[in-house]
Design a protein around this motif. Structure first.
Motif, mmCIF file in Angstrom:
data_model
loop_
_atom_site.group_PDB
_atom_site.id
_atom_site.type_symbol
_atom_site.label_atom_id
_atom_site.label_comp_id
_atom_site.label_asym_id
_atom_site.label_seq_id
_atom_site.Cartn_x
_atom_site.Cartn_y
_atom_site.Cartn_z
ATOM 1 N N PRO A 126 0.795 -1.234 0.000
ATOM 2 C CA PRO A 126 0.000 0.000 0.000
ATOM 3 C C PRO A 126 0.826 1.281 0.000
ATOM 4 O O PRO A 126 0.246 2.367 -0.081
ATOM 5 N N GLN A 127 2.151 1.177 0.076
ATOM 6 C CA GLN A 127 3.002 2.367 0.037
ATOM 7 C C GLN A 127 3.704 2.535 -1.314
ATOM 8 O O GLN A 127 4.609 3.365 -1.456
ATOM 9 N N THR A 128 3.276 1.786 -2.316
ATOM 10 C CA THR A 128 3.890 1.865 -3.645
ATOM 11 C C THR A 128 3.877 3.300 -4.180
ATOM 12 O O THR A 128 2.888 4.020 -4.045
ATOM 13 N N HIS A 129 4.995 3.675 -4.805
ATOM 14 C CA HIS A 129 5.094 5.020 -5.386
ATOM 15 C C HIS A 129 5.556 4.930 -6.838
ATOM 16 O O HIS A 129 6.511 4.220 -7.159
ATOM 17 N N GLY A 162 -9.990 0.070 -3.947
ATOM 18 C CA GLY A 162 -10.066 -1.274 -3.387
ATOM 19 C C GLY A 162 -8.675 -1.845 -3.191
ATOM 20 O O GLY A 162 -7.831 -1.247 -2.527
ATOM 21 N N ASP A 163 -8.405 -2.995 -3.802
ATOM 22 C CA ASP A 163 -7.089 -3.626 -3.712
ATOM 23 C C ASP A 163 -6.144 -3.179 -4.816
ATOM 24 O O ASP A 163 -5.002 -3.636 -4.879
ATOM 25 N N SER A 164 -6.611 -2.297 -5.695
ATOM 26 C CA SER A 164 -5.808 -1.874 -6.839
ATOM 27 C C SER A 164 -5.038 -0.594 -6.543
ATOM 28 O O SER A 164 -5.534 0.304 -5.859
ATOM 29 N N TYR A 165 -3.833 -0.531 -7.103
ATOM 30 C CA TYR A 165 -3.032 0.694 -7.072
ATOM 31 C C TYR A 165 -3.337 1.510 -8.324
ATOM 32 O O TYR A 165 -3.510 0.952 -9.414
ATOM 33 N N ARG A 166 -3.378 2.839 -8.170
ATOM 34 C CA ARG A 166 -3.538 3.718 -9.321
ATOM 35 C C ARG A 166 -2.515 4.849 -9.288
ATOM 36 O O ARG A 166 -2.288 5.456 -8.231
ATOM 37 N N LEU A 167 -1.922 5.123 -10.436
ATOM 38 C CA LEU A 167 -1.200 6.370 -10.656
ATOM 39 C C LEU A 167 -2.213 7.293 -11.319
ATOM 40 O O LEU A 167 -2.499 7.183 -12.511
ATOM 41 N N PHE A 194 5.671 5.824 -17.647
ATOM 42 C CA PHE A 194 5.647 5.953 -16.193
ATOM 43 C C PHE A 194 6.559 4.910 -15.563
ATOM 44 O O PHE A 194 6.879 3.879 -16.172
ATOM 45 N N THR A 195 6.981 5.194 -14.324
ATOM 46 C CA THR A 195 7.959 4.351 -13.636
ATOM 47 C C THR A 195 7.535 4.115 -12.197
ATOM 48 O O THR A 195 7.125 5.051 -11.499
ATOM 49 N N PHE A 196 7.662 2.864 -11.763
ATOM 50 C CA PHE A 196 7.463 2.509 -10.356
ATOM 51 C C PHE A 196 8.805 2.636 -9.636
ATOM 52 O O PHE A 196 9.795 2.036 -10.041
ATOM 53 N N HIS A 197 8.821 3.417 -8.563
ATOM 54 C CA HIS A 197 10.078 3.726 -7.889
ATOM 55 C C HIS A 197 10.297 2.936 -6.603
ATOM 56 O O HIS A 197 11.437 2.592 -6.277
ATOM 57 N N SER A 198 9.247 2.679 -5.846
ATOM 58 C CA SER A 198 9.446 2.044 -4.542
ATOM 59 C C SER A 198 8.185 1.322 -4.092
ATOM 60 O O SER A 198 7.068 1.673 -4.489
ATOM 61 N N LEU A 199 8.396 0.320 -3.246
ATOM 62 C CA LEU A 199 7.299 -0.435 -2.645
ATOM 63 C C LEU A 199 6.965 0.059 -1.246
ATOM 64 O O LEU A 199 5.854 -0.153 -0.758
ATOM 65 N N PHE A 200 7.946 0.701 -0.595
ATOM 66 C CA PHE A 200 7.782 1.135 0.792
ATOM 67 C C PHE A 200 8.159 2.605 0.924
ATOM 68 O O PHE A 200 9.100 3.076 0.283
ATOM 69 N N SER A 201 7.455 3.299 1.801
ATOM 70 C CA SER A 201 7.813 4.679 2.108
ATOM 71 C C SER A 201 9.092 4.712 2.937
ATOM 72 O O SER A 201 9.365 3.807 3.728
ATOM 73 N N THR A 202 9.862 5.771 2.751
ATOM 74 C CA THR A 202 11.031 6.014 3.591
ATOM 75 C C THR A 202 10.616 6.912 4.746
ATOM 76 O O THR A 202 10.051 7.985 4.531
#
Length: 271
Positions: free
Chosen positions: A185-188, A215-220, A260-268
């Motif tokens: 849930p912290q995907t960026h 819901g369970d989906s991520y959106r940019l 588009f690019t996915f950068h991280s799975l977790f927040s810092t």
């Protein structure tokens, strides 16, 4: 096959120099499987942690999957000193990670962590493809540094010669990854470029393109008349078309191309 769980660990005490979670035989049975932690509770209270500082994988080459939380003998040790995931401390223990009665974890296991982004743009008459993809996917893997990482994180998707008319604009435009938010849930991610009919779009406010959830989906999310960008769109102000709020600046005739690019799975965490 994803698996969720919420186990309570046996009674323990104080801060520890060595703390890991092992799932015995997971990598032997499912070579691509990954595991991540969503919540940690010490004596029933959730604590803050930076999951980027954990170490992951078949660390001992025995077919198990391990998450190394804190270990003076492990991957994160520098002569017995560890950069803590639980505070700014660098040391051989961290009193912020301690308990007197119970230690609980919420975690997820995904045995085949492959995800496919779709590109969705809908016109004011609700025309559009809700599942458009060019077949490219990404895997979540354990990299050479024993970290969870997104393999092949950049995408270039073009919607060409659509069967519906997008010339009036859009009531929603976003990249979507089904089920990703459920596990991470912290995907960026960020939009790298947008082209309409072959022309590069410029002058928009990139800070208003956001990570969002459905819901369970991520959106940019570039724009969504029902979403978090409804009153603050990066590309312009909505106008009413066919009874719907639409962004005319996202209209096109022949093609919409998004990079588009996915950068991280977790927040810092900034301590």
């Amino acid at each position: 096959m994803p698996v969720g769980s919420n186990p309570a660990c046996p009674k323990g005490a104080n801060s520890r120099a060595f703390s890991t979670i092992d799932v015995v035989g997971l990598r032997k049975a499912f070579p691509n499987a990954i595991m991540s932690i969503k919540d940690i509770r010490c004596d029933g209270k959730s604590i803050r942690f930076d999951a980027n500082k954990f170490f992951y994988g078949d660390i001992e080459d025995n077919g198990n999957f391990r998450i190394e939380l804190f270990s003076i003998w492990g991957k994160g040790s520098d002569n017995g000193m560890v950069t803590s995931p639980f505070s700014p401390i660098v040391g051989d223990k961290d009193d912020n990670f301690n308990f007197t009665s119970t230690l609980e974890f919420d975690y997820v296991i995904v045995t085949e962590p492959k995800f496919t982004p779709t590109w969705i743009t809908i016109n004011p008459d609700w025309g559009g493809d809700w599942s458009y993809t060019q077949g490219e996917s990404f895997n979540i893997v354990v990299n050479e540094n024993s970290k969870l990482a997104i393999e092949h994180p950049s995408f270039d998707i073009t919607l060409e010669n659509p069967a519906v008319d997008y010339s009036a604009g859009s009531i929603m435009t976003f990249a979507q990854v089904d089920n990703l938010y459920k596990y991470f849930p912290q995907t960026h991610a960020t939009l790298d470029a947008l082209y309409l009919d072959g022309n590069l779009v410029t002058g928009y406010d990139a800070s208003k393109i956001i990570d969002a959830q459905d819901g369970d989906s991520y959106r940019l999310e570039l724009w969504n008349t029902y979403g978090a960008t409804a009153n603050d769109c990066a590309f312009g102000n909505p106008v009413v078309i066919s009874g719907m709020n639409a962004i005319t600046e996202l209209g096109f005739s022949k093609s919409m191309r998004a990079q588009f690019t996915f950068h991280s799975l977790f927040s810092t965490i900034e301590w």
